[in-house]
Design a protein around this motif. Structure first.
Motif, PDB file in Angstrom:
ATOM      1  N   TYR A   1      -1.621 -11.238   7.754  1.00 37.80           N
ATOM      2  CA  TYR A   1      -2.947 -11.857   7.722  1.00 37.80           C
ATOM      3  C   TYR A   1      -2.859 -13.354   8.025  1.00 37.80           C
ATOM      4  O   TYR A   1      -1.857 -13.992   7.736  1.00 37.80           O
TER       5      TYR A   1
ATOM      6  N   ASN B   1      -0.412   4.663  -0.598  1.00 37.45           N
ATOM      7  CA  ASN B   1      -1.085   5.848  -0.068  1.00 37.45           C
ATOM      8  C   ASN B   1      -2.581   5.575   0.039  1.00 37.45           C
ATOM      9  O   ASN B   1      -3.136   4.786  -0.732  1.00 37.45           O
ATOM     10  N   GLU B   2      -3.187   6.211   1.000  1.00 39.24           N
ATOM     11  CA  GLU B   2      -4.644   6.163   1.124  1.00 39.24           C
ATOM     12  C   GLU B   2      -5.129   7.580   1.361  1.00 39.24           C
ATOM     13  O   GLU B   2      -4.604   8.280   2.226  1.00 39.24           O
TER      14      GLU B   2
ATOM     15  N   ARG C   1     -10.670  -4.702   8.754  1.00 39.07           N
ATOM     16  CA  ARG C   1     -10.281  -3.353   8.354  1.00 39.07           C
ATOM     17  C   ARG C   1     -10.508  -3.172   6.853  1.00 39.07           C
ATOM     18  O   ARG C   1     -10.524  -2.070   6.342  1.00 39.07           O
ATOM     19  N   ASN C   2     -10.611  -4.280   6.159  1.00 39.19           N
ATOM     20  CA  ASN C   2     -10.693  -4.216   4.701  1.00 39.19           C
ATOM     21  C   ASN C   2     -12.137  -4.170   4.207  1.00 39.19           C
ATOM     22  O   ASN C   2     -13.034  -4.622   4.894  1.00 39.19           O
TER      23      ASN C   2
ATOM     24  N   GLU D   1     -10.182  -3.155  -1.006  1.00 35.72           N
ATOM     25  CA  GLU D   1      -9.249  -4.284  -0.916  1.00 35.72           C
ATOM     26  C   GLU D   1      -9.789  -5.482  -1.695  1.00 35.72           C
ATOM     27  O   GLU D   1      -9.021  -6.246  -2.288  1.00 35.72           O
TER      28      GLU D   1
ATOM     29  N   ILE E   1       0.858  -1.181   0.000  1.00 33.38           N
ATOM     30  CA  ILE E   1       0.000   0.000   0.000  1.00 33.38           C
ATOM     31  C   ILE E   1       0.901   1.241   0.000  1.00 33.38           C
ATOM     32  O   ILE E   1       1.793   1.370   0.835  1.00 33.38           O
TER      33      ILE E   1
END
Lengths: 500, 500
Positions: A391, A32-33, A290-291, A295, A30
């Protein structure tokens, strides 16, 4: 350098961008968000029309996101929209304006939205059977999963915001209002006859509102991990949170730790929904994901034919090793030696559970900390294992793996137990020590990192353990080093250690 | 993938291997460090002959190290030997046996040994003038540095082990013994007329014994950092440690935290030497160096014409960015914006010291934590800055940089102040908050990571600050984001923030 991809998700509440890099072997990083609270769905309930003002703001945001994707040289931008655009009668105007700036928006159906929720979960949480629920601003998806397969799904056109508006429950929930919302939710959920198949399954919760349920509980128990994904709550925890927020007004709710100010007004409806579903299906456990659909889209992009990842822990570990450019020959060798030791010394470990997740994670990532710096790298491995978003492990397995990895150069418990009491039992500490010294022994037996010691056998005697190493040359440094473990070994197992 | 190099150092006490990778732009990454207590110098005092048994053990160790280097495919192995081999009359036999397994040992002269001590220090500690001292097992080097240049050096043929043996001081030091060793050391040191030039210079201490002085002090004050390099002690601290160890016998010394069991017997002589030199030159500060001749050889290998690295902080930061494959365009841009803000708002920061080291480190490395994972990466940046062995900063600057970097996404102090009181003052906390919000503002002004905002100017008014951004397009997201900082800005500077 891998391919970069941008995933944009246009929801009722926010517009979000996820930028990811996809490397060899489908590794994901990942980059950037971004999130802008555009609130595209505001006022939609009145007339099903997106306001001009909100469309302008959304297009401005999309345009910036497009520039960002361009400047990161992404190979593809995937743009999806959910309930707000799905429902709007003037969505064509919005889609045309997006098209004009070069973005093709795919308006997901409720079924598709549920599918991506499913696909993000199945690839990031170890679960065979479960009910998933994604509570958004204006819609809620519920999905039945059996044997890791999506069996049934539904998208209801109500969510945290619309429930709040409809039942006017942004303040204290009086009995009358509570009855009306709970009855409404029961009625809706009872239309799903397939929910009966889910009795006793764990619930996996997706979306900001359910995440908030988890955050409140974490704060309440002073949870030590910066990790919400796969965090587990009991039904009684959820009930406690619901009972506590329903009697508070908005201002009082804002003071609850874990409940962010801009969610305080729309939280009660969502909490009621979680509680009602759990009761209806006799669900004992809520796990937080969280996904979500971003995702899910990402996994769908990398998984051929949408076949879920087979072993998500192995995939996750490989992903981390790849992203850190770590040579995994030594790690794999340590994993094999550690496994041999744990099988040969099973009677001394004296534990019936399946420890392979822990042994694999600790062994494969024991050196990962040297990515920060070689000095004290066992401590950095602890930090990185706790924080690398691995995970396929429970939080307990994660913490145990991290501690055991840290023990590969230091015999002491590397965390403050008082802090971790919500996760580890006293028995877990003993197990950590036992596996810790076996990992240290394995590491000693490949001290030169040249795989001199191919394998080993052990003989357990009354007062001693003899490890016979199998190697082509005399593993001089290895045996010297392994013998340095004998004091701690004796301490833990009360047997003298011989290595030959 | 860069070139790999192996550096082997054959001392009186241990034989060590340093494996490093040298990448583009001379970046360095330590891959592995190994140490075997061969004690080659044992018994050398009697007859200046290396025993057959010790030669065998050393050759066995060297042979393993050679195999390791081969399996890591190093492009070069540098092997040096110091005092024990230098002094041994039968060194040729040893050198021939090493040659037979493919290793050319370079026997360093005392002057060369001193030079590599100097070169490792000058490239890893920011210092202009200093006295360096490396106390080994059988020799001690003292070096005068002025304007970063080596001016004079000496290698004395006594060290921690030989002083202990000669004065028989492995137990409590009585007055008579103390007088004899102190007088001996004074007499030796007084032969160096150039020491007068070093009056008041800081002392930089090298080698395991002096490192132990630092470790004992760190334990005594409960020091929060896992970092010995550049750790500073006052003369009174050193004196306190010396006075404490000299009255203890060996068993009692072993109980001192920070003093490892295998050094307890040889520590008093080394402590006496440090104390005596500090007194002789009126030295107030001792800084510990973790580096020694191996690192000196490494720097000599990468620095053309042995020209020291010009700016060791910048080199160190570039090294970290390179090793983590981090795009530094955004970081450099943030550094420029942060610098502009700190210059424009100098009156509000209200601090006279040179803050550039802190500003540069925090800005250039604010995103380094995303190397662990994007989620909570500001917290990982804190961890990585504290643990990445950055050269060219004091420990206070390091901790401040790390806290400010963490503030780029979170306004709270990211550490427990009680833990860090040995390093930070209350005033430092205020400075962290001020610079923290300015870094967050800078980050907001490049939210899209596309350098839209080229530069800025500020106007400070009675009740407000106006930031004027200079950009080619309207930096829509950037300005929206920057305005989110206004509450915290108001809190800290008591002025309303406008961004246009």
């Amino acid at each position: 350098m891998g391919n970069k991809i941008g995933i944009i998700d246009i929801g009722s509440n926010s517009v979000r961008l996820l930028l990811a890099e996809i490397g060899e072997k489908k590794s994901i990083r990942i980059i950037n968000e971004l999130k802008e609270y555009v609130r595209l769905g505001d006022g939609l309930d009145k007339d099903n029309i997106l306001s001009e003002e909100k469309i302008d703001l959304a297009i401005k945001t999309l345009s910036t996101y497009k520039n960002i994707c361009d400047s990161f040289k992404v190979s593809e931008i995937i743009v999806v929209a959910t309930e707000a655009v799905r429902r709007a009668t003037n969505r064509t105007e919005f889609l045309i304006r997006a098209k004009a700036i070069g973005l093709d928006i795919r308006v997901l159906t409720g079924t598709q939205e549920a599918y991506y929720d499913y696909f993000s979960t199945i690839n990031s949480i170890n679960v065979t059977n479960a009910i998933l629920m994604d509570i958004g601003g204006a819609s809620t998806e519920i999905i039945l999963v059996k044997n890791r397969k999506l069996i049934k799904s539904i998208s209801f056109p109500f969510g945290a915001i619309t429930l709040t508006e409809h039942f006017q429950i942004n303040d204290v929930l009086d009995e009358e209002k509570e009855n009306s919302i709970i009855n409404y939710l029961k009625e809706k959920l009872n239309t799903l006859d397939w929910l009966k198949q889910a009795t006793g399954f764990p619930l996996i919760g997706i979306g900001g509102s359910i995440r908030t349920v988890g955050k409140i509980q974490k704060k309440a128990v002073n949870y030590p991990l910066n990790l919400i994904h796969n965090y587990e709550l009991k039904y009684t925890d959820v009930l406690g949170i619901y009972e506590s927020v329903k009697t508070k007004n908005n201002a009082q709710r804002k003071k609850i730790k874990g409940l962010s100010g801009d969610r305080a007004d729309i939280f009660v409806g969502a909490a009621a929904l979680v509680k009602t579903l759990m009761e209806l299906c006799s669900i004992k456990t809520l796990k937080i994901s969280r996904n979500g659909i971003r995702e899910g889209l990402l996994y769908s992009h990398i998984c051929e034919n949408d076949t879920p990842i087979d072993n998500i822990l192995s995939f996750s570990i490989d992903n981390i090793l790849f992203n850190h450019n770590m040579d995994s020959v030594h790690s794999k060798h340590i994993y094999n030696l550690f496994k041999s030791l744990s099988i040969e010394l099973k009677d001394l470990i004296d534990n019936d559970e399946d420890l392979d997740n822990i042994i694999k994670t600790a062994a494969m990532l024991h050196d990962i900390g040297s990515n920060i710096t070689y000095y004290f790298h066992h401590k950095h491995s602890l930090y990185m294992i706790l924080n690398s978003q691995i995970y396929g492990l429970s939080h307990r397995e994660l913490v145990m793996s991290a501690c055991i990895a840290a023990n590969h150069r230091d015999d002491n418990l590397p965390i403050d137990y008082q802090e971790y009491r919500a996760i580890l039992s006293k028995e877990d500490l003993i197990l950590i020590r036992k596996l810790g010294i076996l990992l240290k022994l394995s590491e000693s037996l490949d001290k030169s990192m040249t795989c001199q010691v191919k394998d080993l056998t052990c003989a357990i005697h009354k007062d001693s353990v003899i490890i016979k190493t199998i190697s082509t040359t005399t593993a001089f440094i290895e045996i010297r080093e392994a013998l340095n473990c004998s004091d701690t070994f004796k301490d833990i197992f009360n047997k003298k250690l011989y290595v030959v």
